[in-house]
Write a protein that holds these residues in place. Sequence first.
Motif, mmCIF file in Angstrom:
data_model
loop_
_atom_site.group_PDB
_atom_site.id
_atom_site.type_symbol
_atom_site.label_atom_id
_atom_site.label_comp_id
_atom_site.label_asym_id
_atom_site.label_seq_id
_atom_site.Cartn_x
_atom_site.Cartn_y
_atom_site.Cartn_z
ATOM 1 N N THR A 1 -1.072 -0.701 -4.296
ATOM 2 C CA THR A 1 -0.234 -0.351 -5.450
ATOM 3 C C THR A 1 -0.296 -1.392 -6.556
ATOM 4 O O THR A 1 0.144 -1.131 -7.675
ATOM 5 N N THR B 1 0.839 -1.191 0.000
ATOM 6 C CA THR B 1 0.000 0.000 0.000
ATOM 7 C C THR B 1 0.876 1.244 0.000
ATOM 8 O O THR B 1 2.018 1.217 0.452
ATOM 9 N N ASP B 2 0.314 2.342 -0.491
ATOM 10 C CA ASP B 2 1.052 3.603 -0.481
ATOM 11 C C ASP B 2 0.775 4.351 0.823
ATOM 12 O O ASP B 2 0.120 3.825 1.741
ATOM 13 N N ALA B 3 1.266 5.575 0.921
ATOM 14 C CA ALA B 3 1.138 6.341 2.150
ATOM 15 C C ALA B 3 -0.309 6.647 2.508
ATOM 16 O O ALA B 3 -0.623 6.955 3.663
ATOM 17 N N HIS B 4 -1.206 6.566 1.542
ATOM 18 C CA HIS B 4 -2.621 6.843 1.773
ATOM 19 C C HIS B 4 -3.451 5.568 1.972
ATOM 20 O O HIS B 4 -4.677 5.649 2.066
#
Length: 224
Positions: A145, A138-141
């Motif tokens: 991905t 997962t990304d920072a939010h």
Amino acid sequence: MKNLALFDLDHTLLPIDSDYEWGEFLVRTGAVDEGEFRRANDAFFAQYQAGTLDPVEYLEFALGTLARFPRRELDAMHGQFMHEVIRPAIRPRARELVQRHADQGDLVAIITATNRFITEPIAREFGVEHLIAAMPETDAHGNLTGKLLGAHTSGPGKVTHMHAWLDQLGQPFDAFERSHFYSDSHNDIPLLSVVSHPVATNPNAALTKHATALGWPLLHLFND
């Protein structure tokens, strides 16, 4: 804890394949192109049943599909999926089996090759705290991905991930008096061969043959 109880998920605790049914759900709700997605999903499912599936190739396909949607939208879709598909499919005998091990004070976990996004709410539905599943990046939010974090959790990978998980808990595998693993598939023979009490659960033909030859118990949860 003296005993360990491990459960495969699809066709073991569930009479369906949650990964495949998620794909069907996406098609039914119009979230993906039906023709393109169904061709790919059906082909991968046939490979799984035949024992020829490349787990990394499939996970990249599945996670790539998830990555098309913002996380908030994905979570809302999964809530609908749980309501329409998963909860109606769960049989009382499967719930009772998991609960029996929990009531005995066993360390209970679901270990599945299906990715964690799909399976984590299902594990909670069974009241299981510990889940070993393919981990999406997962990304920072918090958005997916489309990539896999670490190694897959199928076949021999289940053995590796089980030991790593137990080491993190500070409870090595050989410290348990009894270890159980319930699975329907010959793909899980590596982990079934490691535990002290393997149970071929709703077994496919290949696992039925293997289990019968070794004298492993056969359990059928979905016959009634």
